[in-house]
Design a protein around this motif. Sequence first.
Motif, PDB file in Angstrom:
ATOM      1  N   THR A  51      11.138  -2.166   0.622  1.00 50.50           N
ATOM      2  CA  THR A  51      11.091  -1.031   1.545  1.00 50.50           C
ATOM      3  C   THR A  51      11.716   0.195   0.893  1.00 50.50           C
ATOM      4  O   THR A  51      12.884   0.151   0.479  1.00 50.50           O
ATOM      5  N   CYS A  52      10.930   1.264   0.777  1.00 51.44           N
ATOM      6  CA  CYS A  52      11.433   2.527   0.243  1.00 51.44           C
ATOM      7  C   CYS A  52      10.534   3.653   0.747  1.00 51.44           C
ATOM      8  O   CYS A  52       9.410   3.406   1.189  1.00 51.44           O
ATOM      9  N   GLU A  53      11.017   4.846   0.687  1.00 51.93           N
ATOM     10  CA  GLU A  53      10.250   6.016   1.135  1.00 51.93           C
ATOM     11  C   GLU A  53      10.234   7.031   0.007  1.00 51.93           C
ATOM     12  O   GLU A  53      11.284   7.553  -0.394  1.00 51.93           O
ATOM     13  N   LYS A  54       9.054   7.273  -0.544  1.00 50.18           N
ATOM     14  CA  LYS A  54       8.838   8.270  -1.589  1.00 50.18           C
ATOM     15  C   LYS A  54       9.768   8.099  -2.790  1.00 50.18           C
ATOM     16  O   LYS A  54      10.380   9.058  -3.259  1.00 50.18           O
ATOM     17  N   ALA A  55       9.848   6.868  -3.293  1.00 47.02           N
ATOM     18  CA  ALA A  55      10.621   6.596  -4.511  1.00 47.02           C
ATOM     19  C   ALA A  55       9.872   7.164  -5.712  1.00 47.02           C
ATOM     20  O   ALA A  55       8.651   7.359  -5.673  1.00 47.02           O
ATOM     21  N   ALA A  56      10.585   7.425  -6.780  1.00 43.17           N
ATOM     22  CA  ALA A  56       9.974   8.024  -7.972  1.00 43.17           C
ATOM     23  C   ALA A  56       8.992   7.082  -8.661  1.00 43.17           C
ATOM     24  O   ALA A  56       7.971   7.517  -9.184  1.00 43.17           O
ATOM     25  N   ASP A  57       9.301   5.782  -8.665  1.00 41.86           N
ATOM     26  CA  ASP A  57       8.413   4.808  -9.294  1.00 41.86           C
ATOM     27  C   ASP A  57       8.681   3.424  -8.700  1.00 41.86           C
ATOM     28  O   ASP A  57       9.544   3.263  -7.833  1.00 41.86           O
ATOM     29  N   ASN A  58       7.941   2.433  -9.163  1.00 41.72           N
ATOM     30  CA  ASN A  58       8.038   1.087  -8.608  1.00 41.72           C
ATOM     31  C   ASN A  58       9.410   0.459  -8.860  1.00 41.72           C
ATOM     32  O   ASN A  58       9.964  -0.218  -8.009  1.00 41.72           O
ATOM     33  N   TYR A  59       9.958   0.694 -10.026  1.00 38.02           N
ATOM     34  CA  TYR A  59      11.262   0.123 -10.348  1.00 38.02           C
ATOM     35  C   TYR A  59      12.330   0.652  -9.394  1.00 38.02           C
ATOM     36  O   TYR A  59      13.118  -0.119  -8.845  1.00 38.02           O
ATOM     37  N   ASP A  60      12.362   1.972  -9.207  1.00 39.46           N
ATOM     38  CA  ASP A  60      13.355   2.554  -8.296  1.00 39.46           C
ATOM     39  C   ASP A  60      13.188   2.021  -6.882  1.00 39.46           C
ATOM     40  O   ASP A  60      14.161   1.746  -6.188  1.00 39.46           O
ATOM     41  N   CYS A  61      11.959   1.857  -6.445  1.00 43.36           N
ATOM     42  CA  CYS A  61      11.712   1.333  -5.106  1.00 43.36           C
ATOM     43  C   CYS A  61      12.211  -0.101  -4.993  1.00 43.36           C
ATOM     44  O   CYS A  61      13.010  -0.420  -4.115  1.00 43.36           O
ATOM     45  N   ASN A  62      11.766  -0.966  -5.884  1.00 48.11           N
ATOM     46  CA  ASN A  62      12.122  -2.382  -5.798  1.00 48.11           C
ATOM     47  C   ASN A  62      13.606  -2.619  -6.056  1.00 48.11           C
ATOM     48  O   ASN A  62      14.223  -3.471  -5.422  1.00 48.11           O
ATOM     49  N   ARG A  63      14.191  -1.864  -6.958  1.00 47.75           N
ATOM     50  CA  ARG A  63      15.596  -2.069  -7.319  1.00 47.75           C
ATOM     51  C   ARG A  63      16.526  -1.707  -6.162  1.00 47.75           C
ATOM     52  O   ARG A  63      17.525  -2.361  -5.926  1.00 47.75           O
ATOM     53  N   TRP A  64      16.209  -0.631  -5.447  1.00 45.08           N
ATOM     54  CA  TRP A  64      17.114  -0.149  -4.405  1.00 45.08           C
ATOM     55  C   TRP A  64      16.628  -0.464  -3.000  1.00 45.08           C
ATOM     56  O   TRP A  64      17.173   0.027  -2.019  1.00 45.08           O
ATOM     57  N   ALA A  65      15.618  -1.311  -2.874  1.00 41.35           N
ATOM     58  CA  ALA A  65      15.104  -1.677  -1.549  1.00 41.35           C
ATOM     59  C   ALA A  65      16.186  -2.413  -0.759  1.00 41.35           C
ATOM     60  O   ALA A  65      16.855  -3.293  -1.299  1.00 41.35           O
ATOM     61  N   PRO A  66      16.368  -2.066   0.510  1.00 40.33           N
ATOM     62  CA  PRO A  66      17.391  -2.770   1.298  1.00 40.33           C
ATOM     63  C   PRO A  66      17.004  -4.231   1.514  1.00 40.33           C
ATOM     64  O   PRO A  66      15.833  -4.552   1.661  1.00 40.33           O
ATOM     65  N   ASP A  67      17.994  -5.082   1.509  1.00 43.43           N
ATOM     66  CA  ASP A  67      17.775  -6.524   1.654  1.00 43.43           C
ATOM     67  C   ASP A  67      17.826  -6.880   3.140  1.00 43.43           C
ATOM     68  O   ASP A  67      18.821  -7.403   3.622  1.00 43.43           O
ATOM     69  N   MET A  68      16.747  -6.553   3.865  1.00 42.76           N
ATOM     70  CA  MET A  68      16.691  -6.790   5.305  1.00 42.76           C
ATOM     71  C   MET A  68      15.373  -7.454   5.670  1.00 42.76           C
ATOM     72  O   MET A  68      14.357  -7.241   5.016  1.00 42.76           O
ATOM     73  N   TYR A  69      15.410  -8.238   6.751  1.00 44.68           N
ATOM     74  CA  TYR A  69      14.184  -8.874   7.229  1.00 44.68           C
ATOM     75  C   TYR A  69      13.355  -7.879   8.033  1.00 44.68           C
ATOM     76  O   TYR A  69      13.889  -6.975   8.685  1.00 44.68           O
ATOM     77  N   CYS A  70      12.042  -8.086   7.995  1.00 47.73           N
ATOM     78  CA  CYS A  70      11.128  -7.225   8.752  1.00 47.73           C
ATOM     79  C   CYS A  70      11.265  -7.524  10.243  1.00 47.73           C
ATOM     80  O   CYS A  70      11.578  -8.656  10.628  1.00 47.73           O
ATOM     81  N   PRO A  71      10.993  -6.530  11.083  1.00 47.81           N
ATOM     82  CA  PRO A  71      11.022  -6.775  12.529  1.00 47.81           C
ATOM     83  C   PRO A  71       9.975  -7.821  12.911  1.00 47.81           C
ATOM     84  O   PRO A  71       8.942  -7.968  12.256  1.00 47.81           O
ATOM     85  N   ARG A  72      10.228  -8.531  14.002  1.00 51.50           N
ATOM     86  CA  ARG A  72       9.313  -9.594  14.445  1.00 51.50           C
ATOM     87  C   ARG A  72       7.905  -9.079  14.734  1.00 51.50           C
ATOM     88  O   ARG A  72       6.938  -9.809  14.580  1.00 51.50           O
ATOM     89  N   GLU A  73       7.767  -7.835  15.175  1.00 55.34           N
ATOM     90  CA  GLU A  73       6.440  -7.319  15.544  1.00 55.34           C
ATOM     91  C   GLU A  73       5.588  -6.944  14.325  1.00 55.34           C
ATOM     92  O   GLU A  73       4.435  -6.593  14.451  1.00 55.34           O
ATOM     93  N   THR A  74       6.155  -7.032  13.132  1.00 53.40           N
ATOM     94  CA  THR A  74       5.374  -6.771  11.922  1.00 53.40           C
ATOM     95  C   THR A  74       4.974  -8.091  11.292  1.00 53.40           C
ATOM     96  O   THR A  74       5.556  -9.133  11.580  1.00 53.40           O
ATOM     97  N   ARG A  75       3.964  -8.007  10.425  1.00 49.76           N
ATOM     98  CA  ARG A  75       3.477  -9.241   9.809  1.00 49.76           C
ATOM     99  C   ARG A  75       3.099  -9.064   8.339  1.00 49.76           C
ATOM    100  O   ARG A  75       2.884 -10.041   7.623  1.00 49.76           O
ATOM    101  N   TYR A  76       2.994  -7.813   7.880  1.00 43.39           N
ATOM    102  CA  TYR A  76       2.503  -7.538   6.538  1.00 43.39           C
ATOM    103  C   TYR A  76       3.411  -6.569   5.792  1.00 43.39           C
ATOM    104  O   TYR A  76       4.195  -5.842   6.394  1.00 43.39           O
ATOM    105  N   CYS A  77       3.256  -6.557   4.476  1.00 44.47           N
ATOM    106  CA  CYS A  77       3.950  -5.601   3.611  1.00 44.47           C
ATOM    107  C   CYS A  77       2.935  -4.554   3.155  1.00 44.47           C
ATOM    108  O   CYS A  77       1.835  -4.901   2.717  1.00 44.47           O
ATOM    109  N   TYR A  78       3.311  -3.297   3.253  1.00 40.26           N
ATOM    110  CA  TYR A  78       2.440  -2.164   2.954  1.00 40.26           C
ATOM    111  C   TYR A  78       2.969  -1.431   1.726  1.00 40.26           C
ATOM    112  O   TYR A  78       4.181  -1.289   1.556  1.00 40.26           O
TER     113      TYR A  78
END
Length: 175
Positions: A51-78
């Motif tokens: 989970t990230c919003e407008k990260a510079a690249d994939n590494y920055d997004c994945n490296r700093w993504a918060p370690d949280m579970y998705c809400p129950r009403e969601t089912r997919y990763c976008y």
Amino acid sequence: MQPWPTVAWVLLLTLIADWLKTAQSRDFTVKDIIYLHPSTTPYPGGFKCFTCEKAADNYDCNRWAPDMYCPRETRYCYTRHEMNMQGDSVSVTKRCVALEDCLSTGCIEVDHEQHKVCTACCEGNICNMPLPRNETDAIFSTTSPLSASSRLAPSHLAILCFSTIVATLLIFSHI
């Protein structure tokens, strides 16, 4: 000057150059996921997405993504990946989403900015590690069938059927 100090300097500089090349690598692996995102599920079927919003690249997004579970009403990763004309990342956005947000995956050219935007969805725990870069990667991949038995409302089924028909027509119009 004796040859040994010169040889030592050459070896030292070679080691430093190799270390710099290794240190600057921006690849993200499954090993990184296990190290950065360990935990147990808070509810049956719980999953995580990068989970990230407008990260510079994939590494920055994945490296700093918060370690949280998705809400129950969601089912997919976008994943939304914006690239310049050379294919370099301009912006990366990843999050947990419901089915409605996954019905229009693919790539489009943004002419006025000379950028390309590719979106993809996937089903599974932290399945959105890679970036979509072309039509082959920009897909909606599921591990379970999409059907009425999987709690889809009739309006969602109609949207899904319509999207499938449009996608099929677009594919056959390019053949």
